[in-house]
Design a protein around this motif. Structure first.
Motif, PDB file in Angstrom:
ATOM      1  N   HIS A  37      21.359  -0.330  11.636  1.00 18.69           N
ATOM      2  CA  HIS A  37      22.195  -0.909  11.213  1.00 18.69           C
ATOM      3  C   HIS A  37      23.393  -1.934  11.381  1.00 18.69           C
ATOM      4  CE1 HIS A  37      23.569   0.260   7.020  1.00 18.69           C
ATOM      5  NE2 HIS A  37      24.322  -0.503   6.893  1.00 18.69           N
ATOM      6  N   VAL A  38      24.259  -0.970  12.298  1.00 21.40           N
ATOM      7  CA  VAL A  38      25.663  -1.039  13.177  1.00 21.40           C
ATOM      8  C   VAL A  38      25.587  -3.224  13.471  1.00 21.40           C
ATOM      9  CG1 VAL A  38      26.473  -1.734  14.819  1.00 21.40           C
ATOM     10  CG2 VAL A  38      26.750   0.607  13.384  1.00 21.40           C
ATOM     11  N   GLU A  39      24.006  -2.683  14.200  1.00 26.20           N
ATOM     12  CA  GLU A  39      23.521  -4.223  15.445  1.00 26.20           C
ATOM     13  C   GLU A  39      23.021  -5.502  14.581  1.00 26.20           C
ATOM     14  OE1 GLU A  39      23.699  -1.009  19.436  1.00 26.20           O
ATOM     15  OE2 GLU A  39      21.795  -2.450  18.713  1.00 26.20           O
ATOM     16  N   VAL A  40      21.745  -5.001  13.791  1.00 29.58           N
ATOM     17  CA  VAL A  40      21.195  -6.360  13.135  1.00 29.58           C
ATOM     18  C   VAL A  40      21.694  -6.722  11.745  1.00 29.58           C
ATOM     19  CG1 VAL A  40      18.603  -6.397  11.960  1.00 29.58           C
ATOM     20  CG2 VAL A  40      19.630  -5.052  14.951  1.00 29.58           C
ATOM     21  N   VAL A  41      21.769  -4.870  10.528  1.00 33.56           N
ATOM     22  CA  VAL A  41      21.597  -5.252   9.575  1.00 33.56           C
ATOM     23  C   VAL A  41      22.971  -6.127   8.974  1.00 33.56           C
ATOM     24  CG1 VAL A  41      21.400  -4.407   7.243  1.00 33.56           C
ATOM     25  CG2 VAL A  41      20.246  -3.793   8.982  1.00 33.56           C
ATOM     26  N   GLY A  42      24.342  -5.665   8.943  1.00 36.45           N
ATOM     27  CA  GLY A  42      25.413  -5.517   8.936  1.00 36.45           C
ATOM     28  C   GLY A  42      26.069  -5.047   7.621  1.00 36.45           C
ATOM     29  N   SER A  43      26.523  -5.716   6.327  1.00 37.63           N
ATOM     30  CA  SER A  43      26.918  -5.277   5.893  1.00 37.63           C
ATOM     31  C   SER A  43      26.927  -6.160   4.472  1.00 37.63           C
ATOM     32  CB  SER A  43      28.454  -4.060   5.504  1.00 37.63           C
ATOM     33  OG  SER A  43      29.945  -4.939   6.106  1.00 37.63           O
ATOM     34  N   GLY A  44      27.217  -5.533   3.381  1.00 37.64           N
ATOM     35  CA  GLY A  44      27.135  -6.531   2.150  1.00 37.64           C
ATOM     36  C   GLY A  44      25.944  -7.213   1.783  1.00 37.64           C
ATOM     37  N   ASN A  45      25.024  -6.874   2.131  1.00 39.87           N
ATOM     38  CA  ASN A  45      23.771  -7.444   1.671  1.00 39.87           C
ATOM     39  C   ASN A  45      22.287  -6.764   0.962  1.00 39.87           C
ATOM     40  OD1 ASN A  45      22.412  -6.694   4.331  1.00 39.87           O
ATOM     41  ND2 ASN A  45      23.626  -8.689   5.181  1.00 39.87           N
ATOM     42  N   ALA A  46      21.625  -7.226   1.245  1.00 43.65           N
ATOM     43  CA  ALA A  46      20.106  -6.205   0.700  1.00 43.65           C
ATOM     44  C   ALA A  46      19.832  -5.460   1.844  1.00 43.65           C
ATOM     45  CB  ALA A  46      19.216  -7.739  -0.241  1.00 43.65           C
ATOM     46  N   THR A  47      19.752  -6.164   2.652  1.00 43.53           N
ATOM     47  CA  THR A  47      19.340  -4.954   3.766  1.00 43.53           C
ATOM     48  C   THR A  47      19.982  -4.010   3.957  1.00 43.53           C
ATOM     49  OG1 THR A  47      18.077  -6.931   5.151  1.00 43.53           O
ATOM     50  CG2 THR A  47      17.872  -5.287   6.155  1.00 43.53           C
ATOM     51  N   ALA A 109      26.449  13.317   8.686  1.00 39.54           N
ATOM     52  CA  ALA A 109      27.078  12.536   6.962  1.00 39.54           C
ATOM     53  C   ALA A 109      28.071  11.699   6.379  1.00 39.54           C
ATOM     54  CB  ALA A 109      26.800  13.693   6.244  1.00 39.54           C
ATOM     55  N   VAL A 110      29.263  12.202   7.547  1.00 38.66           N
ATOM     56  CA  VAL A 110      30.035  11.576   7.618  1.00 38.66           C
ATOM     57  C   VAL A 110      29.933  10.032   7.047  1.00 38.66           C
ATOM     58  CG1 VAL A 110      32.811  11.131   8.299  1.00 38.66           C
ATOM     59  CG2 VAL A 110      31.983  13.883   7.569  1.00 38.66           C
ATOM     60  N   ARG A 111      29.379   9.455   8.666  1.00 38.87           N
ATOM     61  CA  ARG A 111      28.623   8.693   9.454  1.00 38.87           C
ATOM     62  C   ARG A 111      28.607   7.701   7.835  1.00 38.87           C
ATOM     63  NH1 ARG A 111      31.393  10.722  12.059  1.00 38.87           N
ATOM     64  NH2 ARG A 111      32.993   9.790  11.159  1.00 38.87           N
ATOM     65  N   LEU A 122      32.250   2.734  14.067  1.00 33.54           N
ATOM     66  CA  LEU A 122      31.171   2.664  15.651  1.00 33.54           C
ATOM     67  C   LEU A 122      30.632   1.811  16.154  1.00 33.54           C
ATOM     68  CD1 LEU A 122      31.349   6.501  14.978  1.00 33.54           C
ATOM     69  CD2 LEU A 122      32.011   5.268  16.323  1.00 33.54           C
ATOM     70  N   THR A 123      29.967   1.843  17.346  1.00 35.54           N
ATOM     71  CA  THR A 123      29.105   0.498  17.604  1.00 35.54           C
ATOM     72  C   THR A 123      27.513   1.501  18.067  1.00 35.54           C
ATOM     73  OG1 THR A 123      29.800   1.161  20.381  1.00 35.54           O
ATOM     74  CG2 THR A 123      31.128  -0.503  18.915  1.00 35.54           C
ATOM     75  N   GLY A 124      26.392  -0.137  18.067  1.00 36.97           N
ATOM     76  CA  GLY A 124      24.646   0.550  18.114  1.00 36.97           C
ATOM     77  C   GLY A 124      25.532   1.626  19.382  1.00 36.97           C
ATOM     78  N   ARG A 125      25.896   1.677  20.411  1.00 33.84           N
ATOM     79  CA  ARG A 125      25.757   1.890  21.554  1.00 33.84           C
ATOM     80  C   ARG A 125      26.812   3.779  21.583  1.00 33.84           C
ATOM     81  NH1 ARG A 125      29.388   3.073  26.139  1.00 33.84           N
ATOM     82  NH2 ARG A 125      27.827   2.886  28.338  1.00 33.84           N
ATOM     83  N   ARG A 126      27.555   3.469  20.817  1.00 34.18           N
ATOM     84  CA  ARG A 126      28.051   4.886  20.223  1.00 34.18           C
ATOM     85  C   ARG A 126      27.042   5.886  19.495  1.00 34.18           C
ATOM     86  NH1 ARG A 126      33.367   7.390  19.210  1.00 34.18           N
ATOM     87  NH2 ARG A 126      32.670   9.818  19.331  1.00 34.18           N
ATOM     88  N   TYR A 127      26.286   5.127  19.100  1.00 35.43           N
ATOM     89  CA  TYR A 127      25.036   6.228  18.188  1.00 35.43           C
ATOM     90  C   TYR A 127      24.211   6.352  19.016  1.00 35.43           C
ATOM     91  CZ  TYR A 127      27.414   5.249  13.847  1.00 35.43           C
ATOM     92  OH  TYR A 127      28.392   5.166  12.601  1.00 35.43           O
ATOM     93  N   ARG A 128      24.331   5.283  20.052  1.00 37.04           N
ATOM     94  CA  ARG A 128      22.721   5.610  20.220  1.00 37.04           C
ATOM     95  C   ARG A 128      23.379   7.059  22.461  1.00 37.04           C
ATOM     96  NH1 ARG A 128      22.655   0.409  20.882  1.00 37.04           N
ATOM     97  NH2 ARG A 128      20.371  -1.099  21.045  1.00 37.04           N
ATOM     98  N   MET A 129      24.556   6.827  22.313  1.00 35.34           N
ATOM     99  CA  MET A 129      24.936   8.037  23.159  1.00 35.34           C
ATOM    100  C   MET A 129      25.371   9.414  22.071  1.00 35.34           C
ATOM    101  SD  MET A 129      28.808   6.292  24.811  1.00 35.34           S
ATOM    102  CE  MET A 129      29.105   7.268  24.859  1.00 35.34           C
TER     103      MET A 129
END
Length: 149
Positions: A37-47, A109-111, A122-129
Motif C-alpha cells: 500500500h505504501v510502496e506501490v499504491v499511494g493514496s487517493g486512487n482506485a487502487t 488496526a490503528v495503522r 510509516l514506510t514500507g521498510r518499517r512495516y517489513r520490520m
C-alpha cells in the motif's frame, strides 16, 4: 465445570489451534498489504480504495474473530484442570507473548485508520520490520508450550 472442560478438551484444543492459525495468517499478511500500500499504491486512487477494502475485510472478517476465538479457547484451556502448572515459567512467557500479539493486532488496526484518513507516515521498510514481531512471538509461544520450561 472442571469435569466438563476436561471432557471437551480435545475440541477446545483443536478449536484453539485453528483459531491461532487463522489469526497468525492475518498478522503475517496485513503488514505485507501495508508494505505494498505504501510502496506501490499511494493514496487517493482506485487502487487505494481496493487496498483499504482488502485490509478492512482481513482485519474485520478474519483477524478480529480469530483473535477473539483464540483468546476464548485459550482461556478455556487455562481453566481446564491439570493443564497449566503456574509454578513453571512457560505459562507466563506464553501469556505475555499473547498479550504482546494482541497489542500488535491493535497496532495494525490503528495503522489501518491512518490509511483511511490519508495520514500514514510509516514506510514500507518499517512495516517489513514490524512484520517480524509476530514471528518472534510465535516462536516464543510454541517453544514455551512444547518445551514447558
Amino acid at each position: 465445570m472442571g469435569a466438563f472442560l476436561a471432557d471437551i478438551y480435545p475440541w477446545t484444543k483443536s478449536l484453539h489451534i485453528v483459531s491461532v492459525i487463522a489469526w497468525m495468517a492475518g498478522l503475517f499478511y496485513l503488514p505485507r498489504l501495508y508494505v505494498y500500500h505504501v510502496e506501490v499504491v499511494g493514496s487517493g486512487n482506485a487502487t487505494d480504495d481496493l487496498f483499504q477494502t482488502m485490509e478492512r475485510r482481513l482485519l474485520k472478517a478474519i483477524m478480529n474473530p480469530s483473535m477473539i476465538s483464540t483468546w476464548l479457547f485459550g482461556l478455556l484451556l487455562v481453566m481446564t484442570p491439570g493443564l497449566v502448572d503456574w509454578t513453571m515459567i512457560w505459562p507466563w512467557t506464553k501469556g505475555l507473548s499473547v498479550i504482546l500479539m494482541t497489542w500488535f493486532h491493535m497496532w495494525l488496526a490503528v495503522r489501518r485508520k491512518e490509511f483511511i484518513a490519508g495520514t500514514n507516515t510509516l514506510t514500507g521498510r518499517r512495516y517489513r520490520m514490524m512484520n517480524e514481531f509476530p514471528t518472534i512471538l510465535m516462536l516464543i509461544i510454541v517453544f514455551s508450550v512444547v518445551m514447558k520450561f
